[in-house]
Scaffold this motif. Structure first.
Motif, PDB file in Angstrom:
ATOM      1  N   ASP A  64     -47.875 -13.038  -6.919  1.00  0.00           N
ATOM      2  CA  ASP A  64     -49.085 -12.611  -7.620  1.00  0.00           C
ATOM      3  C   ASP A  64     -48.888 -11.180  -8.101  1.00  0.00           C
ATOM      4  OD1 ASP A  64     -50.125 -15.025  -6.917  1.00  0.00           O
ATOM      5  OD2 ASP A  64     -51.514 -14.268  -5.408  1.00  0.00           O
ATOM      6  N   ALA A  65     -49.019 -10.973  -9.407  1.00  0.00           N
ATOM      7  CA  ALA A  65     -48.818  -9.628  -9.957  1.00  0.00           C
ATOM      8  C   ALA A  65     -49.519  -9.508 -11.304  1.00  0.00           C
ATOM      9  CB  ALA A  65     -47.326  -9.320 -10.122  1.00  0.00           C
ATOM     10  N   ASP A  66     -49.887  -8.285 -11.647  1.00  0.00           N
ATOM     11  CA  ASP A  66     -50.350  -7.949 -12.993  1.00  0.00           C
ATOM     12  C   ASP A  66     -49.360  -6.953 -13.585  1.00  0.00           C
ATOM     13  OD1 ASP A  66     -52.576  -9.558 -12.889  1.00  0.00           O
ATOM     14  OD2 ASP A  66     -53.929  -7.963 -12.249  1.00  0.00           O
ATOM     15  N   ILE A  67     -49.092  -7.107 -14.871  1.00  0.00           N
ATOM     16  CA  ILE A  67     -48.140  -6.243 -15.563  1.00  0.00           C
ATOM     17  C   ILE A  67     -48.878  -5.528 -16.686  1.00  0.00           C
ATOM     18  CG2 ILE A  67     -45.972  -6.168 -16.851  1.00  0.00           C
ATOM     19  CD1 ILE A  67     -45.279  -8.866 -15.519  1.00  0.00           C
ATOM     20  N   PHE A  68     -48.750  -4.191 -16.744  1.00  0.00           N
ATOM     21  CA  PHE A  68     -49.427  -3.405 -17.768  1.00  0.00           C
ATOM     22  C   PHE A  68     -48.414  -2.535 -18.511  1.00  0.00           C
ATOM     23  CE2 PHE A  68     -52.692  -3.993 -14.464  1.00  0.00           C
ATOM     24  CZ  PHE A  68     -53.686  -4.579 -15.214  1.00  0.00           C
ATOM     25  N   ALA A  69     -48.575  -2.485 -19.826  1.00  0.00           N
ATOM     26  CA  ALA A  69     -47.767  -1.582 -20.648  1.00  0.00           C
ATOM     27  C   ALA A  69     -48.661  -1.003 -21.733  1.00  0.00           C
ATOM     28  CB  ALA A  69     -46.580  -2.316 -21.267  1.00  0.00           C
ATOM     29  N   MET A  70     -48.346   0.240 -22.141  1.00  0.00           N
ATOM     30  CA  MET A  70     -49.207   0.959 -23.078  1.00  0.00           C
ATOM     31  C   MET A  70     -48.441   1.327 -24.336  1.00  0.00           C
ATOM     32  SD  MET A  70     -51.162   4.628 -22.498  1.00  0.00           S
ATOM     33  CE  MET A  70     -52.189   4.018 -21.164  1.00  0.00           C
ATOM     34  N   ALA A  71     -49.143   1.277 -25.459  1.00  0.00           N
ATOM     35  CA  ALA A  71     -48.614   1.772 -26.729  1.00  0.00           C
ATOM     36  C   ALA A  71     -49.684   2.641 -27.372  1.00  0.00           C
ATOM     37  CB  ALA A  71     -48.236   0.619 -27.647  1.00  0.00           C
ATOM     38  N   SER A  72     -49.269   3.710 -28.050  1.00  0.00           N
ATOM     39  CA  SER A  72     -50.224   4.591 -28.717  1.00  0.00           C
ATOM     40  C   SER A  72     -49.706   4.952 -30.103  1.00  0.00           C
ATOM     41  CB  SER A  72     -50.464   5.860 -27.895  1.00  0.00           C
ATOM     42  OG  SER A  72     -49.262   6.583 -27.738  1.00  0.00           O
ATOM     43  N   LYS A  73     -50.622   5.025 -31.052  1.00  0.00           N
ATOM     44  CA  LYS A  73     -50.262   5.374 -32.427  1.00  0.00           C
ATOM     45  C   LYS A  73     -51.536   5.723 -33.185  1.00  0.00           C
ATOM     46  CE  LYS A  73     -47.237   2.771 -34.550  1.00  0.00           C
ATOM     47  NZ  LYS A  73     -46.624   1.631 -35.304  1.00  0.00           N
TER      48      LYS A  73
END
Length: 638
Positions: free
Chosen positions: A279-288
């Motif tokens: 059980d896991a959650d994966i988060f990644a961010m992008a900004s522009k």
């Protein structure tokens, strides 16, 4: 720290106090209000709310030591322009003390979701997450989609990214484990199997086609699969298929074969390889370009249960690690956190956040930032998705901005509308009538702002569309005048679209003029000749009529708005009609509960027959005493 489920986890009566200030809306007045608060502030952990002159919440913050944290706001020269603007608007503060900083973090997330302050990073998502619920309150448990509070006894599996992903998984699970999905009332009233049994998506426990023990085994297999033990289930089905084939029971072997196909479908539909992750959650961010996208993957039992893109609001002049921390705290306010959270960067105060999430579920939660291996591959995939989603969002925003500007020019608005309200009515010959309001903005439809209006005024003639529009718009703007007379909360529309022609737009214009509302742009959207889409006529209050080229992007957008209002109105009307079908005149008879109502209907057939029955006939109905019969008779004949 108190238990997250403790009723006095955040006792505001004991822990909250407000310090009021006064003065003009300027920086010096704001600093003075904060200094007044500092006189009584303790150094213990807690949460503070900054409020403007009307008491509206501007910002919610948490602190390990309240006095030390709040004192930073009086050092104006060290504040960013954003925080200086906030201080200039501050006229009072509300303080809530807590037992620990982790508890303060949880409370901060609660209050941000409740008040949605303009100076906090906001998780802008108006839909709750769907789960799969496997009940535990029935001898033959039901499997179903579930949203909202988890008040039903059972095991919840999720979150799923969307209703579509949970629906596809449910369909495959029904084929794989043959568990019932019907309601208990439907289950209790079956005398023969339903269509789901015929298409091999249910084992028909309602009519005894499977024993309680065998059904319990199917439930256990489903629990194993949803817990990530798909290999165990696959081996078991494969062995059963081989045994049936060896016994030359080819029909049963085919059943097991089809169930194995359903299992293969679920395994093959995974967009990412999350085997062994649990059980896991994966988060990644992008900004522009001043915008931020956070991409989330939901992994449960080593299976990918979908992904969703989030676009937090109010992120200007806020560091990315602070955005991620605020996002996670608000996200897990609704969704229980898994034991493992993977992110492409560390959120601000990562250890504190992990501690707070541990308290939220009562077990250990780890936040990791992978640097190599298979987990890093998952992070990179999430990052690619975040970048692509943000690019799409910015491209759509550019196109949407052009459309809104063209629409502003078309209807002579002051500028591109930020809030568009679309209204439609729905009824069948005047019955179950209601009005519907749909709201849209530059970012798309704002479904949390949709509203239904039950038509209830005595003067509104059933089926009179003009009168219905008068009632709906009258009630809508009467409330707006009460709750936001200054029009600074963003709840007043820049444009109102009415599904209808000249008659509807005149009715709305008249009722708004009576209320003194004369500066809201009104447009009626009427279908053209032969009610053809693409030939709509747009009616303005001054009598002008406009048409647009059949390939106009503005026309397509207005059609989409109108169609969404129509869809919402029809759906609400159907739900109201379905609810009305299940009611009868017996519901209002005092002392008549579900059991006696059922007994009377079973004996007489219809509520009308009960109403017309003689007292002696009522007394002969099974389960109806002389006193109850007298009550029913007096109700209809008194």
């Amino acid at each position: 720290m108190n238990s997250p489920q403790s009723p006095d986890r955040f006792n505001e009566e004991k822990a909250t106090y407000a310090v009021r200030g006064a003065g003009q809306p300027d920086l010096e007045a704001g600093v003075a209000a904060i200094r007044e608060t500092l006189k009584t502030l303790p150094t213990r952990p807690g949460v503070y709310r900054m409020q403007d002159g009307r008491g509206d919440v501007l910002y919610v913050g948490k602190a390990r030591a309240l006095r030390n944290r709040v004192s930073n706001y009086v050092q104006v020269e060290r504040l960013s322009k954003r925080l200086q603007r906030m201080v200039a608007q501050t006229r009072s503060m509300t303080i809530v003390t807590t037992n620990s900083e982790a508890e303060a973090l949880l409370l901060e997330a609660q209050l941000i979701k409740r008040f949605r302050p303009p100076y906090n990073v906001l998780l802008r998502d108006d839909k709750s997450f769907p789960f799969i619920l496997l009940g535990e309150d029935h001898a033959f448990p039901r499997i179903q989609k579930h949203r909202g509070a988890r008040s039903i006894k059972g095991r919840y599996y999720g979150p799923f990214a969307s209703a579509g992903s949970v629906g596809r998984t449910l369909n495959a699970l029904q084929k794989l484990f043959l568990l019932r999905s019907c309601t208990d009332s439907f289950f209790n009233n079956r005398s023969r199997p339903c269509l789901l049994y015929q298409i091999k998506r249910c084992s028909a426990p309602c009519v005894g086609r499977i024993s309680e023990e065998d059904y319990a085994e199917l439930v256990a297999d489903a629990q194993d699969f949803l817990a990530g033990k798909s290999t165990k289930v696959q081996r078991k089905l494969g062995g059963a298929m081989q045994a049936a084939s060896d016994a030359m029971d080819y029909e049963m072997a085919a059943v097991y074969r089809d169930r194995l196909k359903a299992l293969t479908f679920i395994q093959g539909s995974q967009a990412i390889n999350a085997e062994g992750l649990g059980d896991a959650d994966i988060f990644a961010m992008a900004s522009k370009a001043g915008s931020i996208c956070i991409q989330a993957f939901f992994i449960r039992g080593g299976q990918n249960w979908g992904h969703r893109s989030f676009f937090p609001a109010h992120t200007a002049e806020v560091s990315e690690d602070e955005v991620l921390e605020s996002f996670m705290a608000q996200f897990y306010e609704e969704v229980p956190p898994p034991k493992l959270i993977l992110a492409d960067r560390a959120p601000a105060e990562c250890e504190l956040l992990a501690e707070a999430l541990c308290a939220r579920i009562g077990s250990k939660v780890r936040i990791e930032i992978p640097q190599r291996g298979d987990r890093m591959k998952l992070i990179r995939q999430a990052q690619r998705n975040a970048v692509e989603a943000l690019d799409r969002r910015l491209a759509e925003a550019t196109t949407q901005g052009k459309i809104l500007q063209e629409m502003a020019d078309l209807f002579a608005l002051d500028g591109p509308p930020d809030r568009i309200e679309i209204y439609d009515n729905s009824h069948i010959q005047g019955t179950n009538a209601l009005g519907a309001m749909v709201v849209a903005g530059p970012e798309g439809f704002r479904k949390n702002a949709y509203r239904k209006f039950n038509i209830k005024r005595a003067e509104t003639v059933p089926g009179d569309d003009f009168a219905m529009m008068r009632e709906v718009l009258g009630r809508r703007f009467a409330r707006a005048q009460r709750e936001d007379p200054e029009r600074d909360k963003g709840d007043w529309p820049d444009l109102v679209l009415i599904d209808g022609g000249r008659g509807q737009i005149n009715a709305v214009r008249d009722v708004l003029e009576e209320m003194g509302v004369e500066d809201v742009a009104l447009v009626g959207v009427a279908k053209g000749p032969d009610r053809n889409a693409g030939r709509e006529v747009f009616h303005l209050p001054d009598g002008r009529e406009l048409t647009l080229p059949i390939n106009s992007p503005v026309l397509f957008y207005l059609q989409r708005l109108r169609d969404e209002a129509h869809r919402f109105a029809i759906g609400a009307h159907r739900a109201k009609r379905s609810k009305a079908i299940g009611t009868s005149s017996l519901d209002d008879v005092p002392g008549i509960g579900p059991a006696r109502k059922k007994a009377l209907l079973m004996h007489f057939g219809t509520a009308r027959a009960v109403r017309d029955a003689a007292l002696e006939d009522l007394q002969r109905a099974p389960g109806v005493s002389r006193a109850v019969a007298q009550t029913v008779y007096d109700y209809f004949h008194g």
